[in-house]
Design a protein around this motif. Sequence first.
Motif, PDB file in Angstrom:
ATOM      1  N   GLU A  10      25.080 -21.084   0.859  1.00  0.00           N
ATOM      2  CA  GLU A  10      23.796 -21.711   1.197  1.00  0.00           C
ATOM      3  C   GLU A  10      22.942 -20.611   1.806  1.00  0.00           C
ATOM      4  O   GLU A  10      23.287 -20.060   2.839  1.00  0.00           O
ATOM      5  CB  GLU A  10      24.001 -22.830   2.217  1.00  0.00           C
ATOM      6  N   GLU A 216      32.845 -23.612   6.801  1.00  0.00           N
ATOM      7  CA  GLU A 216      31.507 -23.065   6.577  1.00  0.00           C
ATOM      8  C   GLU A 216      31.227 -22.019   7.648  1.00  0.00           C
ATOM      9  O   GLU A 216      31.273 -22.318   8.841  1.00  0.00           O
ATOM     10  CB  GLU A 216      30.474 -24.198   6.654  1.00  0.00           C
ATOM     11  N   LYS A 267      32.919 -30.025  11.506  1.00  0.00           N
ATOM     12  CA  LYS A 267      31.765 -30.188  10.617  1.00  0.00           C
ATOM     13  C   LYS A 267      31.225 -31.614  10.647  1.00  0.00           C
ATOM     14  O   LYS A 267      31.967 -32.570  10.509  1.00  0.00           O
ATOM     15  CB  LYS A 267      32.229 -29.816   9.212  1.00  0.00           C
TER      16      LYS A 267
HETATM   17 MG    MG Z   1      25.793 -26.463   4.950  1.00  0.00          MG
END
Ligand code: MG
Length: 480
Positions: A10, A216, A267
């Motif tokens: 991203e 992430e 998350k």
């Molecule tokens: Mg993300």
Amino acid sequence: MKYQPVIGLEVHVQLLTDSKIFCGCSTKFGSEPNTQTCPVCLGLPGALPVLNKKVVEFAIKAGLSTNCSITQRSIFARKNYFYPDLPKGYQISQFENPICQRGWLDIAVDGGELKRIGITRIHMEEDAGKLVHGELSGSSDGSGVDLNRACTPLLEVVSEPDLRSSDEAVIYLKRLHQIVTWLGICDGNMEEGSFRCDANVSVMPVGSDTLGTRAEIKNINSFKFVKQAIEYEIQRQIDQIEDGGKVVQETRLFDPNSGTTRSMRSKEEAHDYRYFPDPDLVPLVISDEWVERSRQALPELPEQRRQRFMDELGLPLYDAEVLTANRALADYFEAGIAAYSNAKAVANWIMGEITRALNDSGTAIEACPITPGELAALLKLIDNGTISGKMAKIVFDEMWCSGKTPQAIVEDKGLVQLSDSNAIENIIDEIMAANAGQVNEYRGGKEKVFGFFVGQVMKASRGRANPSVVNELLLDKLRG
Ligand code: MG
Ligand code: ADP
Ligand code: ZN
């Protein structure tokens, strides 16, 4: 067991607009805290956002350049979370119906083979403000909020989980970086955070078709760190599994000092953000005509230009790739060949002397003190025999430092190449007379002495004698 890493990126691309995405405040970097703010970007109740058209234009350009479809009716959404640098308590972003969808980029992986990396979506959003700590905040042990950056326009480019190694991730990221800077929609400055990425990493057994649980890694701001962070994370997950544990879905931070990642928070799932359409912003309707106009106005992209340099100018792939590394360099090259048509010679000088001098002096090609026209003039002087290639390097250095034209330098310094056979013959005669011993050696079969004579002639002419004329005449005379 063998593991297959899977990566999706991203990327946040800060857009080069003068004003913010939902208000007229300046986006300039580095001003006094909170001097570029207004009720909208301060998040005061009742202030209404107005979309900056330029942001939409930039998003369409980015989408078209990455093979996306442009959404006809796209929608802004509120992404709700609490943080002190987000006074509204939500970030205006896009969730359903983002402006660009289903694109791809082809990247050259091992051995030049092309691999297609899917782009899920590109959406527009506002950046948050910034926390400042210590002295900068006005008190040594305090913290403050600077909202100059709040409402700065960003694009978020989300890839499919199609990347299979840290190297592929870096190649993809560099391609994307090249495109957005080429389009002039982002300055690409990674240190200042204008181009930064979150890397989603998971591993699965080789041959499996079920993706593993991902972590992430947030806000990585250099190509080198992307590679390091992904590699560390892959190994950490493998170790975890091999030790009988499980990878948990979480957000992690990369620490450049140790080269490791550490857990930041578990998350959030999308529903934790309670995304919903922003009632202050009407749906954004983009007509086919607008998209078409934008497509027509796109510059020739790096890939197309590279191909044209190969097909039309006959450059090798390597040269074409180097010369299209950025748009300014490609433009410089094209201006050069407009004045001197030997493309390979111009390419060689740009990739050689020009690049060396730019690097040594830390100068960008945009500020190159030698114009493409002057470089072309120098190459013409070599071409028509006025100076030798070796002399040209000296002239080049002088051009770089003094800004004088090559013609002026050649005249001032008396560097004009000596091609006149009579003059060269005279020199040769003198040297042969002074070195009768070596002449006999040569004539007796010791051909190595030839180099000695060439050296003597060049020395006597102070490097100005045309080497090919020297060779020819020397051979003639020595053979007697
Ligand atoms: Mg993300
Ligand atoms: P977010 O929750 O971060 O907003 P998305 O579901 O849109 O997330 O996914 C974000 C990124 O994670 C995408 O780039 C996607 O390719 C990548 N991704 C999704 N699943 C995996 C996985 N199992 N392994 C690696 N990357 C993944
Ligand atoms: Zn504002």
